[in-house]
Motif scaffolding. Structure first.
Motif, PDB file in Angstrom:
ATOM      1  N   ARG A   1       0.827  -1.219   0.000  1.00 49.19           N
ATOM      2  CA  ARG A   1       0.000   0.000   0.000  1.00 49.19           C
ATOM      3  C   ARG A   1       0.853   1.257   0.000  1.00 49.19           C
ATOM      4  NH1 ARG A   1      -3.050  -3.023   3.826  1.00 49.19           N
ATOM      5  NH2 ARG A   1      -2.175  -1.795   5.535  1.00 49.19           N
ATOM      6  N   GLN A   2       2.074   1.169   0.527  1.00 51.30           N
ATOM      7  CA  GLN A   2       2.964   2.327   0.558  1.00 51.30           C
ATOM      8  C   GLN A   2       3.723   2.518  -0.749  1.00 51.30           C
ATOM      9  OE1 GLN A   2       3.088   4.376   3.416  1.00 51.30           O
ATOM     10  NE2 GLN A   2       1.355   3.059   3.908  1.00 51.30           N
ATOM     11  N   LEU A   3       3.718   1.500  -1.613  1.00 47.93           N
ATOM     12  CA  LEU A   3       4.586   1.480  -2.785  1.00 47.93           C
ATOM     13  C   LEU A   3       4.263   2.572  -3.789  1.00 47.93           C
ATOM     14  CD1 LEU A   3       6.802  -0.071  -4.403  1.00 47.93           C
ATOM     15  CD2 LEU A   3       4.966  -1.461  -5.348  1.00 47.93           C
ATOM     16  N   VAL A   4       2.970   2.765  -4.080  1.00 47.58           N
ATOM     17  CA  VAL A   4       2.598   3.572  -5.244  1.00 47.58           C
ATOM     18  C   VAL A   4       2.193   5.016  -4.935  1.00 47.58           C
ATOM     19  CG1 VAL A   4       0.982   3.737  -7.179  1.00 47.58           C
ATOM     20  CG2 VAL A   4       1.983   1.536  -6.585  1.00 47.58           C
ATOM     21  N   PRO A   5       1.274   5.292  -3.976  1.00 42.51           N
ATOM     22  CA  PRO A   5       0.701   6.654  -3.894  1.00 42.51           C
ATOM     23  C   PRO A   5       1.729   7.771  -3.767  1.00 42.51           C
ATOM     24  CG  PRO A   5      -0.535   5.132  -2.536  1.00 42.51           C
ATOM     25  CD  PRO A   5       0.671   4.385  -2.990  1.00 42.51           C
ATOM     26  N   ALA A   6       2.619   7.690  -2.773  1.00 44.05           N
ATOM     27  CA  ALA A   6       3.614   8.749  -2.592  1.00 44.05           C
ATOM     28  C   ALA A   6       4.575   8.806  -3.769  1.00 44.05           C
ATOM     29  CB  ALA A   6       4.378   8.536  -1.287  1.00 44.05           C
ATOM     30  N   GLY A   7       4.926   7.642  -4.324  1.00 41.95           N
ATOM     31  CA  GLY A   7       5.828   7.603  -5.466  1.00 41.95           C
ATOM     32  C   GLY A   7       5.239   8.237  -6.707  1.00 41.95           C
ATOM     33  N   LEU A   8       3.928   8.085  -6.902  1.00 43.70           N
ATOM     34  CA  LEU A   8       3.272   8.709  -8.057  1.00 43.70           C
ATOM     35  C   LEU A   8       3.339  10.230  -7.973  1.00 43.70           C
ATOM     36  CD1 LEU A   8       0.053   6.585  -8.738  1.00 43.70           C
ATOM     37  CD2 LEU A   8       2.067   6.835 -10.198  1.00 43.70           C
ATOM     38  N   ILE A   9       3.108  10.755  -6.779  1.00 46.90           N
ATOM     39  CA  ILE A   9       3.175  12.211  -6.603  1.00 46.90           C
ATOM     40  C   ILE A   9       4.593  12.705  -6.862  1.00 46.90           C
ATOM     41  CG2 ILE A   9       2.908  14.087  -4.945  1.00 46.90           C
ATOM     42  CD1 ILE A   9       0.730  12.382  -3.592  1.00 46.90           C
ATOM     43  N   ALA A  10       5.572  12.006  -6.281  1.00 45.98           N
ATOM     44  CA  ALA A  10       6.969  12.388  -6.508  1.00 45.98           C
ATOM     45  C   ALA A  10       7.332  12.282  -7.979  1.00 45.98           C
ATOM     46  CB  ALA A  10       7.889  11.508  -5.658  1.00 45.98           C
ATOM     47  N   GLY A  11       6.866  11.213  -8.650  1.00 48.80           N
ATOM     48  CA  GLY A  11       7.165  11.032 -10.068  1.00 48.80           C
ATOM     49  C   GLY A  11       6.557  12.114 -10.941  1.00 48.80           C
ATOM     50  N   LEU A  12       5.348  12.558 -10.584  1.00 46.18           N
ATOM     51  CA  LEU A  12       4.707  13.626 -11.346  1.00 46.18           C
ATOM     52  C   LEU A  12       5.507  14.913 -11.258  1.00 46.18           C
ATOM     53  CD1 LEU A  12       2.314  14.820 -12.931  1.00 46.18           C
ATOM     54  CD2 LEU A  12       1.156  15.190 -10.742  1.00 46.18           C
ATOM     55  N   LEU A  13       5.949  15.254 -10.052  1.00 52.20           N
ATOM     56  CA  LEU A  13       6.736  16.479  -9.875  1.00 52.20           C
ATOM     57  C   LEU A  13       8.077  16.382 -10.600  1.00 52.20           C
ATOM     58  CD1 LEU A  13       6.020  17.174  -6.081  1.00 52.20           C
ATOM     59  CD2 LEU A  13       5.012  18.309  -8.063  1.00 52.20           C
ATOM     60  N   LEU A  14       8.723  15.221 -10.510  1.00 53.72           N
ATOM     61  CA  LEU A  14       9.995  15.049 -11.204  1.00 53.72           C
ATOM     62  C   LEU A  14       9.817  15.077 -12.718  1.00 53.72           C
ATOM     63  CD1 LEU A  14      11.847  12.296  -9.114  1.00 53.72           C
ATOM     64  CD2 LEU A  14      12.064  14.769  -8.993  1.00 53.72           C
ATOM     65  N   SER A  15       8.698  14.531 -13.214  1.00 55.52           N
ATOM     66  CA  SER A  15       8.432  14.549 -14.655  1.00 55.52           C
ATOM     67  C   SER A  15       8.283  15.970 -15.171  1.00 55.52           C
ATOM     68  CB  SER A  15       7.174  13.735 -14.970  1.00 55.52           C
ATOM     69  OG  SER A  15       7.363  12.370 -14.656  1.00 55.52           O
ATOM     70  N   LEU A  16       7.621  16.813 -14.397  1.00 50.93           N
ATOM     71  CA  LEU A  16       7.500  18.220 -14.789  1.00 50.93           C
ATOM     72  C   LEU A  16       8.878  18.868 -14.916  1.00 50.93           C
ATOM     73  CD1 LEU A  16       4.479  19.321 -12.551  1.00 50.93           C
ATOM     74  CD2 LEU A  16       4.468  18.852 -15.010  1.00 50.93           C
ATOM     75  N   ILE A  17       9.785  18.518 -14.006  1.00 48.68           N
ATOM     76  CA  ILE A  17      11.137  19.082 -14.042  1.00 48.68           C
ATOM     77  C   ILE A  17      11.918  18.546 -15.235  1.00 48.68           C
ATOM     78  CG2 ILE A  17      13.342  19.174 -12.812  1.00 48.68           C
ATOM     79  CD1 ILE A  17      11.737  19.032 -10.194  1.00 48.68           C
ATOM     80  N   THR A  18      11.863  17.220 -15.447  1.00 50.11           N
ATOM     81  CA  THR A  18      12.652  16.628 -16.531  1.00 50.11           C
ATOM     82  C   THR A  18      12.172  17.094 -17.902  1.00 50.11           C
ATOM     83  OG1 THR A  18      11.238  14.654 -16.504  1.00 50.11           O
ATOM     84  CG2 THR A  18      13.246  14.595 -15.168  1.00 50.11           C
ATOM     85  N   LEU A  19      10.848  17.191 -18.081  1.00 48.67           N
ATOM     86  CA  LEU A  19      10.323  17.603 -19.387  1.00 48.67           C
ATOM     87  C   LEU A  19      10.532  19.092 -19.621  1.00 48.67           C
ATOM     88  CD1 LEU A  19       7.014  15.517 -19.567  1.00 48.67           C
ATOM     89  CD2 LEU A  19       9.243  15.005 -20.592  1.00 48.67           C
ATOM     90  N   ALA A  20      10.355  19.902 -18.581  1.00 44.08           N
ATOM     91  CA  ALA A  20      10.543  21.348 -18.734  1.00 44.08           C
ATOM     92  C   ALA A  20      12.001  21.697 -19.024  1.00 44.08           C
ATOM     93  CB  ALA A  20      10.063  22.071 -17.484  1.00 44.08           C
ATOM     94  N   SER A  21      12.915  20.908 -18.436  1.00 43.19           N
ATOM     95  CA  SER A  21      14.338  21.189 -18.639  1.00 43.19           C
ATOM     96  C   SER A  21      14.905  20.461 -19.845  1.00 43.19           C
ATOM     97  CB  SER A  21      15.131  20.790 -17.393  1.00 43.19           C
ATOM     98  OG  SER A  21      14.979  19.407 -17.132  1.00 43.19           O
ATOM     99  N   GLY A  22      14.096  19.586 -20.470  1.00 43.53           N
ATOM    100  CA  GLY A  22      14.577  18.842 -21.631  1.00 43.53           C
ATOM    101  C   GLY A  22      15.650  17.833 -21.290  1.00 43.53           C
ATOM    102  N   LEU A  23      15.522  17.178 -20.155  1.00 42.53           N
ATOM    103  CA  LEU A  23      16.529  16.221 -19.699  1.00 42.53           C
ATOM    104  C   LEU A  23      16.480  14.969 -20.574  1.00 42.53           C
ATOM    105  CD1 LEU A  23      18.474  16.437 -17.227  1.00 42.53           C
ATOM    106  CD2 LEU A  23      16.951  14.841 -16.061  1.00 42.53           C
ATOM    107  N   ALA A  24      17.524  14.737 -21.342  1.00 43.05           N
ATOM    108  CA  ALA A  24      17.586  13.606 -22.267  1.00 43.05           C
ATOM    109  C   ALA A  24      18.546  12.558 -21.730  1.00 43.05           C
ATOM    110  CB  ALA A  24      18.025  14.063 -23.652  1.00 43.05           C
ATOM    111  N   VAL A  25      18.070  11.325 -21.644  1.00 45.54           N
ATOM    112  CA  VAL A  25      18.861  10.226 -21.083  1.00 45.54           C
ATOM    113  C   VAL A  25      18.875   9.081 -22.091  1.00 45.54           C
ATOM    114  CG1 VAL A  25      19.013   8.538 -19.217  1.00 45.54           C
ATOM    115  CG2 VAL A  25      18.255  10.857 -18.720  1.00 45.54           C
TER     116      VAL A  25
END
Length: 382
Positions: free
Chosen positions: A41-65
């Motif tokens: 139950r702890q695996l997904v909810p908090a991680g989804l929120i963190a992933g959404l915020l990080l995705s906004l940063i990676t896409l806005a900055s054009g982080l290419a990996v």
């Protein structure tokens, strides 16, 4: 994300953590504190929120990996998880190891079709974007530790160096953090011709929702679990910010990216080592006290939970009678089977009184876990 093996493996690991914790708690106390699905139950909810915020940063900055780095990070996640230490599947170790492996393997030729194109396209270059990714994932790890790491830590009984039975708290947790990343080139279209690509200027990119596993493994013996984990989370967050500052310089000075990745790995290991040394040098917080009974754990939904008793508090009297062990406590409760009145010292040393009526459908005990010696539970009911 559903194509990535770490997505499925994280659920398997979380389930294994829950099962092993329940087995250990039943061995120590004959009852488990949380059910076996708690880690899932702890695996997904908090991680989804963190992933959404990080995705906004990676896409806005054009982080290419490069896709080769994602493959290597997944491989190191699987390998490091075999140690049983969930801390080692954190981004500093898995993505950090992938960073250095990519420098060595990039541009090399492999016989497997998709892997060959993935590593040849990486061409052995230093990718400052990978160092930045390590940094922001480290910051996310620190914030997850601060906000979610101290929730329902697991009580545990161990034997001290002096041979005494003492209590500690263990936190083994796993979060799945999916992050959108830009993949340069058309490597993903080789095995999947339907994979969408788009162009920015002269460069071609694909989008990939990459699931990263962030784990924690901490044992606390010398202070309250919540305080220890918050302090630990602050150190990891500070390290992430420092790595981010160094990695940003990698776009102008590539050697700085190498320094940032090395700093992430060595710094993360230094924090863990420093915490372990400090814990080993502290006296045990959850040990027997002459002044009363130390609360090591509280079962959810039990009478003790409803009386808002907390881990680390000290029960000095029950129904007006002084208590120094479990037998004293339950003998005092037998004086009045329908009512429980406790005199408790909180974690600040302030005395308070809690009381509650006890009903037939209540838990057969108060629902408090104490430090006790090994005993044969099939011979003695408590």
């Amino acid at each position: 994300m559903l194509l990535h093996p770490v997505f499925y493996y994280a659920f398997f690991l979380a389930a294994m953590l829950g099962v092993s914790r329940v087995k250990r708690e039943r061995k120590n106390f004959t009852v488990r504190a949380q059910d076996a699905y708690f880690e899932l139950r702890q695996l997904v909810p908090a991680g989804l929120i963190a992933g959404l915020l990080l995705s906004l940063i990676t896409l806005a900055s054009g982080l290419a990996v490069p896709v080769a780095a994602i493959m290597l990070a997944a491989l190191f996640t699987l390998l490091f998880s075999l140690t049983g230490n969930m801390r080692l599947i954190g981004p500093a170790y898995t993505v950090g190891a992938a960073f250095f492996a990519l420098i060595y393997l990039g541009g090399k030729t492999f016989n497997v079709p998709f892997i060959r194109e993935a590593f040849e396209s990486a061409s052995g270059r230093i990718y400052p974007s990978l160092a930045v990714l390590i940094a922001i994932l480290l910051i996310a790890e620190g914030i997850l530790l601060l906000k979610r790491g101290s929730i329902a830590t697991s009580p545990k009984l161990i034997t001290s160096k002096r041979g005494q039975r003492v209590g500690v708290h263990e936190a083994r947790r796993l979060w799945l953090v999916p992050v959108f990343l830009l993949i340069p080139g058309s490597a993903l279209t080789l095995p999947f011709d339907w994979w969408p690509v788009f162009s920015i200027g002269e460069n071609t990119y694909s989008l990939f929702l990459v699931p990263f596993a962030i784990g924690m493994h901490q044992q606390i013996q010398g202070m309250l679990p919540a305080e220890a984990i918050r302090a630990y989370g602050k150190k990891v967050t500070t390290l992430g910010v420092l790595v981010l500052l160094v990695s940003a310089a990698g776009y102008w000075y590539p050697v700085a990216a190498i320094g940032a990745a090395a700093l992430a790995i060595l710094g993360r290991e230094a924090i863990a080592f420093y915490q372990k040394v400090k814990e080993d040098n502290r006296p045990f917080y959850f040990a027997r006290k002459n002044e009363g009974l130390m609360i090591l754990g509280v079962l959810p939904g039990s009478p003790a939970d409803k009386m808002e008793l907390k881990v680390g508090e000290l029960i000095s009297k029950a129904n007006g009678m002084p208590v120094s062990n479990e037998n004293d406590l339950y003998e005092a409760l037998l004086q009045n089977r329908a009512h429980c009145k406790l005199e408790v010292f909180d974690t600040n040393g302030q005395i308070r009184f809690v009381q509650r009526a006890l009903y037939e459908n209540d838990h057969h005990e108060l629902g408090i876990l104490f430090v006790h010696d090994d005993r044969k539970w099939d011979e003695k009911a408590v």
